[in-house]
Scaffold this active site. Structure first.
Site, PDB file in Angstrom:
ATOM      1  N   CYS B 104     -34.940  -3.245 -84.294  1.00 48.98           N
ATOM      2  CA  CYS B 104     -34.869  -2.395 -83.153  1.00 48.98           C
ATOM      3  C   CYS B 104     -33.976  -1.217 -82.932  1.00 48.98           C
ATOM      4  O   CYS B 104     -33.796  -0.373 -84.020  1.00 48.98           O
ATOM      5  CB  CYS B 104     -34.768  -2.745 -81.924  1.00 48.98           C
ATOM      6  SG  CYS B 104     -35.497  -1.753 -80.277  1.00 48.98           S
ATOM      7  N   HIS B 239     -38.968  -7.057 -81.976  1.00 47.64           N
ATOM      8  CA  HIS B 239     -37.719  -8.151 -82.534  1.00 47.64           C
ATOM      9  C   HIS B 239     -38.184 -10.063 -82.941  1.00 47.64           C
ATOM     10  O   HIS B 239     -38.166 -10.292 -82.248  1.00 47.64           O
ATOM     11  CB  HIS B 239     -37.460  -8.198 -80.627  1.00 47.64           C
ATOM     12  CG  HIS B 239     -36.568  -6.838 -80.112  1.00 47.64           C
ATOM     13  ND1 HIS B 239     -35.149  -6.508 -80.725  1.00 47.64           N
ATOM     14  CD2 HIS B 239     -37.199  -5.938 -79.320  1.00 47.64           C
ATOM     15  CE1 HIS B 239     -34.661  -6.242 -80.104  1.00 47.64           C
ATOM     16  NE2 HIS B 239     -35.553  -5.244 -79.533  1.00 47.64           N
ATOM     17  N   GLU B 241     -36.138 -12.116 -83.505  1.00 47.20           N
ATOM     18  CA  GLU B 241     -35.278 -12.771 -82.382  1.00 47.20           C
ATOM     19  C   GLU B 241     -36.134 -13.612 -81.412  1.00 47.20           C
ATOM     20  O   GLU B 241     -35.351 -14.355 -80.573  1.00 47.20           O
ATOM     21  CB  GLU B 241     -34.194 -12.644 -82.303  1.00 47.20           C
ATOM     22  CG  GLU B 241     -33.318 -11.754 -81.668  1.00 47.20           C
ATOM     23  CD  GLU B 241     -33.880 -10.384 -81.702  1.00 47.20           C
ATOM     24  OE1 GLU B 241     -34.828  -9.713 -82.718  1.00 47.20           O
ATOM     25  OE2 GLU B 241     -33.573  -9.158 -81.216  1.00 47.20           O
TER      26      GLU B 241
END
Ligand code: ADP
Lengths: 80, 265, 615, 80
Positions: B104, B239, B241
């Site tokens: 990002c 994302h 994560e």
């Protein structure tokens, strides 16, 4: 010395902010608006002995940070 | 390299805000990982025990967030600061085939830095940016699930263990539209495809390349993530994560892939 | 002469209240923007008569801050105490007394809850007002030593289709307000990286001239690291950290404690503060690092009343006094008078008390994050606050006097409940379609998606649920604040159309809705916070609405055994055009034993039965 | 007709973008930079019979949408 650095999108690069603003203005009844585009200006106050020196510095700032040449153009205008 | 020896740095400056979860993801795989402020690499006000160099690490992650408020352009200030003091070090790091990931805002930083698309093996950081991540076509911040088709044929060291063809990672950004220099778009896309640098593309639930909202920003060729020509620098808008823990765990494979790559290095 | 310039090299006035008549006292209050009434002015006069001197401007301004409705709840405390604050649960660690409520989460952790209004600033400047609302609520949670983990934002506006012609002068169109407020919350919340996971938007004509912007936050802390909002003890040093102090937000609290009118925009410009999330974000990191290392004894955020409130409250709570060197405060602009520095509400500031041996370490941590921080004073062992400015003593008062505001049990009348037309026969299909397309029912997707509701990667049940890009609204969000599977559910509720008809039962129904929302995601209701938005408390019928609503809250809370751990009262949401309906916004917190067992709203499988529970 | 609408923050209003940019420029070694402030420009193309009419319209647009009078000032410059 004070300079305004104008940063605009290159031709052909879409300007969603300008488009959204135009749409909003037309919704508010401003039917005569034909187009809207957005620009960004940084007003920079700089200590320099000459306009030339200041201009050199500002150009460097644009290259190093303020402008992404893939999508943006810039020009400088002196305020003072 | 043994897993316990692997050291990962998650770089941050003010406004970076996804470092906690990124650190947590790496740690969960049993590697050493810490969030490090950019100043710790160069500033003389930092105490000795907190000073760091790139050679302390085997992997660098640029996490998501709004570094320096995303003012000027997303990622621009972070990358300019880094470039002015640490360009050579980071270039060496990349040339040594150590992996670098930008998620990002981190992707925005890598793009502004000139590390992506990264066509030149010998100069992994270009003098000027060669692409841009522009304001989304919707002109606003978009937080939503994104379906990504994995199209890398093996070059990217961050997706080698990915088994699914389509994965779900969320996106959350206002500036994520991939743009190449005007008039050279096809050339760039071809080159990326030929070099196996395309990693993820946005698709709909049927696996088709689709427009908004599936492609949340209007990226050319539905590009969501790309790697450099050597496959060790990887940037993506979604994302992974945030898809590491229950209930969405597709993103774990990204972290597992790079850890396995490092183990073999 | 009412004001006398004191002969010092900076701006300082002595206010001649000792010789002032009653009319003159009122005049002083007005001219200095104190918003104090005659009775209060007389109390001040009496205090200084005993001291045998006149107050300086900074002293009287400081009292005005401390005695404002916003800071001391002078109109509400008496009823809150009577009806609401008596529900206790053994897992509550600290309720009501501090900036935020602290509740046990598990063996090791506590969660921290805060809910506040930011109504008046948002009505004048929606973008900055809402943004600073987020900033303030984050600081409330942060100053307890907690990492903020989620935000909610209940919002109330006039109808979006209000024609321009009917909008009174000085009022902004609801759509302008709404989009400004949403943008402010988005830009601030997203930038500081705390997910906005819930909230509500409600439209009604009554909010046309009084929009309401409430913001709530929840955080997580280690129990042994919860930081009290008070100084440790005499000898501790005050460290002021964060943004610079400027003229912004001067008289914010006195402004929040008065009705808005046509002139408010011009007059109130100074009271509107603007946030800078890029100071806040590193401020959070730095403070949490200091908490983690155990380097501080107390911490409090600078909110309403600025330095004046924070120094007094932190000292007094510790049974101490303080000495402040005001020239140390880093300023945004030149030429500020000492009183302006003292009461400025500039954003992004925190006050810490630190033992002298830890000061260097604390300042280093702030410097690492590029956050300005300076020592501005010292805790003393008497209960007196003294301020020096460039060596001149310009303030000396007993802290107890300053914070001992008057309390009012204002008179109230409870109005009779209006009968409502009952709908007997209706075209169900038509009615259903009308309801679904009503702006109070329609999808909030366009707002929710502008907020990052997943940053921190712990939002397990998201505000939008179901298949990607076809999601519908959920009842509550569930986050997983620690490594364990235990989760927190969060919801915000109130239906002003019901409280308007009947403040008591309307409030009870809001409570009931809050409980149901929590239960719907498989959470056990655990605690709640309230933000009570009402009209002018000096009018008995408004006070009546307030009292009824508080009674209902107390009744429901007792019967559900659910403790009220934090809250906020916002009065004067009233203009000559209208008053807001009673709006007791509730933020419910539930505990989910295992987030993997949390439930989302979407149907999961074809063929499953549908069961309606309840009458 | 084409006009540029310049929108700037009023004095005393925080300008996080200007501040962040100044900090970054100084960190990049541009020590001579004394201050930076940010401005926004909308370039609006409008159909109108006269400059006066266009100006009236644009002022209305500013009041209704583009400008927040509590914190911003604006001025109009004609491009064409
Ligand atoms: N309506 C209410 N219900 C419960 N607690 C309240 C209410 N109003 C105020 N409080 C409590 O009173 C304390 C002081 O509130 P406040 O002045 O808003 O704090 P701050 O210092 O952040 O401005 C807080 O702990 C708050 O929770």
């Amino acid at each position: 010395m004070i300079a305004d650095v104008y940063i605009e999108l290159k031709e052909g690069v879409t300007d969603p902010e300008g488009e959204a603003t135009k749409k909003a203005l037309r919704l508010l009844g401003f039917k005569k608006v034909k187009s809207v585009s957005s620009r960004k200006v940084f007003r920079i106050e700089i200590d320099a002995r000459s306009k030339e020196e200041a201009e050199r510095e500002i150009k460097l700032m644009c290259e190093k940070l303020l402008v992404n040449p893939v999508i943006q153009n810039y020009y400088i205008r002196w305020v003072e | 390299m043994e897993r316990e020896e692997i050291k990962v740095a998650v770089l941050r400056i003010e406004g970076t805000n996804c470092e906690d979860e990124t650190v947590k993801a790496f740690r969960e795989l049993g590697v050493f990982c810490e969030a490090v402020h950019l100043k710790q690499f160069y500033s003389d006000m930092i105490r000795d025990e907190e000073q760091r160099t790139f050679s302390d690490y085997n992997c660098i992650a640029f996490p998501g967030g709004f570094s320096a408020g995303d003012y000027v352009r997303a990622g621009a200030i972070f990358s300019a600061r880094l470039k002015s003091v640490l360009r050579r070090d980071l270039e060496e790091f990349i040339k040594q085939e150590y992996p670098v990931i930008g998620i990002c805002n981190g992707f925005q930083v890598l793009v502004e830095l000139g590390a992506l698309p990264g066509f030149d093996e010998d100069r992994p950081i270009a003098d000027k940016p060669e692409m841009a991540l522009c304001i989304n076509d919707s002109s606003r911040f978009e937080c939503r699930a994104a379906l990504l088709k994995h199209e890398n044929r093996g070059k990217c060291v961050f997706t080698r263990k990915l088994e699914k063809e389509v994965v779900m990672f969320p996106v959350a950004h206002a500036e994520g539209k991939v743009v190449f220099p005007k008039g050279m778009e096809d050339e760039y896309v071809d080159r990326l495809v030929q070099n196996d640098q395309i990693v993820f593309r946005y698709v709909d639930p049927d696996g088709n390349y689709a427009g908004y909202p599936w492609n949340p920003n209007g990226s050319i060729y539905n590009i969501a993530g790309i790697c450099n020509v050597t496959g060790n620098v990887f940037g993506l808008m979604p994302h992974p994560e945030r898809a590491f823990w229950y209930p969405h765990e597709d993103g774990k494979a990204v972290f597992e892939s790079v850890v396995e790559y490092l183990e073999k290095l | 002469m009412l004001y006398r310039r004191v002969d010092v090299p900076f701006e300082l006035y002595e206010i001649n209240i000792l010789d002032a008549s009653d009319e003159e006292l009122v005049k002083i209050s007005e001219e200095l923007g104190l918003a104090l009434n005659l009775e209060e002015m007389k109390k001040i006069k009496e205090y200084f008569a005993k001291k045998g001197r006149n107050p300086y401007d900074i002293e009287i301004q400081s009292i005005a801050q401390a005695w404002s409705e916003h800071c001391c709840y002078k109109s509400s405390k008496c009823y809150l105490k009577q009806f609401l604050f008596d529900v206790d649960a053994e897992y509550v660690i600290s309720a009501i007394k501090e900036d935020a409520g602290v509740v046990e989460f598990d063996e090791e952790h506590a969660y921290v809850v805060a809910l506040e209004s930011h109504n008046h600033p948002s009505a004048i400047e929606p973008y900055g007002g809402a943004a600073t609302g987020i900033g303030g609520i984050l600081r409330d949670v942060l100053c307890m030593g907690a990492q903020p983990v989620a935000l909610v934002d209940p919002l109330f506006f006039g109808r979006p289709d209000t024609p321009d012609e009917v909008i009174p002068r000085g009022t902004k169109h609801p759509l302008y307000l709404l989009s400004g407020v949403v943008a402010g919350i988005r830009d601030y919340g997203n930038r500081v990286g705390i997910p906005t996971v819930g909230g509500m938007v409600f439209f009604d004509d009554a909010y046309l001239t009084n929009c309401l912007v409430n913001v709530g936050c929840i955080g997580i802390a280690r129990k042994d690291r919860v930081i009290p909002s008070k100084a440790g003890g005499a000898g501790d040093l005050f460290v002021l950290a964060g943004g610079l102090t400027g003229r912004d937000g001067i008289h914010g609290v006195t402004f929040a404690s008065a009705e808005l009118d046509e002139k408010s925009e011009e007059e109130a410009r100074g009271a509107v503060q603007l946030g800078n999330p890029i100071i806040k974000e590193p401020l959070i990191h730095a403070c949490l690092e200091i908490v983690e290392k155990g380097l501080l004894t107390g911490m409090k955020d600078l909110g309403g009343g600025g330095l004046s409130c924070v120094v007094g409250e932190m000292s007094l709570a510790a049974g101490c006094g303080a000495e402040v060197w005001l020239e140390k405060v880093p300023l945004k602009e030149k030429g500020m008078a000492p009183w302006e520095i003292w009461i400025s509400e500039s954003q992004e500031r925190m006050m810490l008390t630190v033992k002298p041996q830890h000061v260097d370490e604390v300042l280093y941590i702030f410097q690492k994050w590029d956050v300005p921080a300076v020592v501005v004073g010292r805790v003393t062992d008497d209960k007196i606050l003294r301020i020096y400015y460039h060596g001149h003593k310009i303030y000396e008062m007993d802290i107890e006097f300053v914070v001992s505001a008057v309390e009012y049990c204002r008179p109230y009348t409870s109005k009779k409940v209006e009968a409502v037309d009952e709908v007997r026969e209706a075209d169900c299909e038509k009615t259903l379609l009308e309801m679904l397309s009503h702006y109070n029912v329609a999808s909030r997707e366009w707002i929710i998606r502008q907020y990052d509701h997943e940053v921190r990667a712990s939002t397990v049940v998201k505000p939008l649920q179901g298949r990607p890009n076809m999601e519908g609204h959920g009842d509550a969000a569930v986050i997983r604040p620690t490594e364990s599977w235990k989760g927190l559910a969060l919801t915000a509720d109130v239906n002003p159309w019901m409280t308007k008809i009947d403040p008591y039962w309307g409030t009870a129904s809001a409570f009931d809705e809050m409980i149901r929302n929590l239960v719907a995601v498989n959470a056990t209701p655990h605690s709640f916070a309230d933000c009570l938005n009402f009209g002018n408390p000096e009018k008995p019928e408004r006070m009546g609405e307030f009292v009824e609503s508080v009674k209902a809250l107390g009744w429901m809370a007792r019967n559900f055994g659910l403790p009220c751990v934090s809250g906020n009262v916002s009065f004067y949401n009233e203009t000559p055009h209208a008053s807001v309906p009673p709006t007791p916004t509730l933020m419910g917190v539930g505990v989910v034993e295992d987030v993997r067992k949390a439930i989302t709203v979407d149907f999961k499988r074809k063929g499953s039965g549908i069961v309606l529970v309840g009458e």
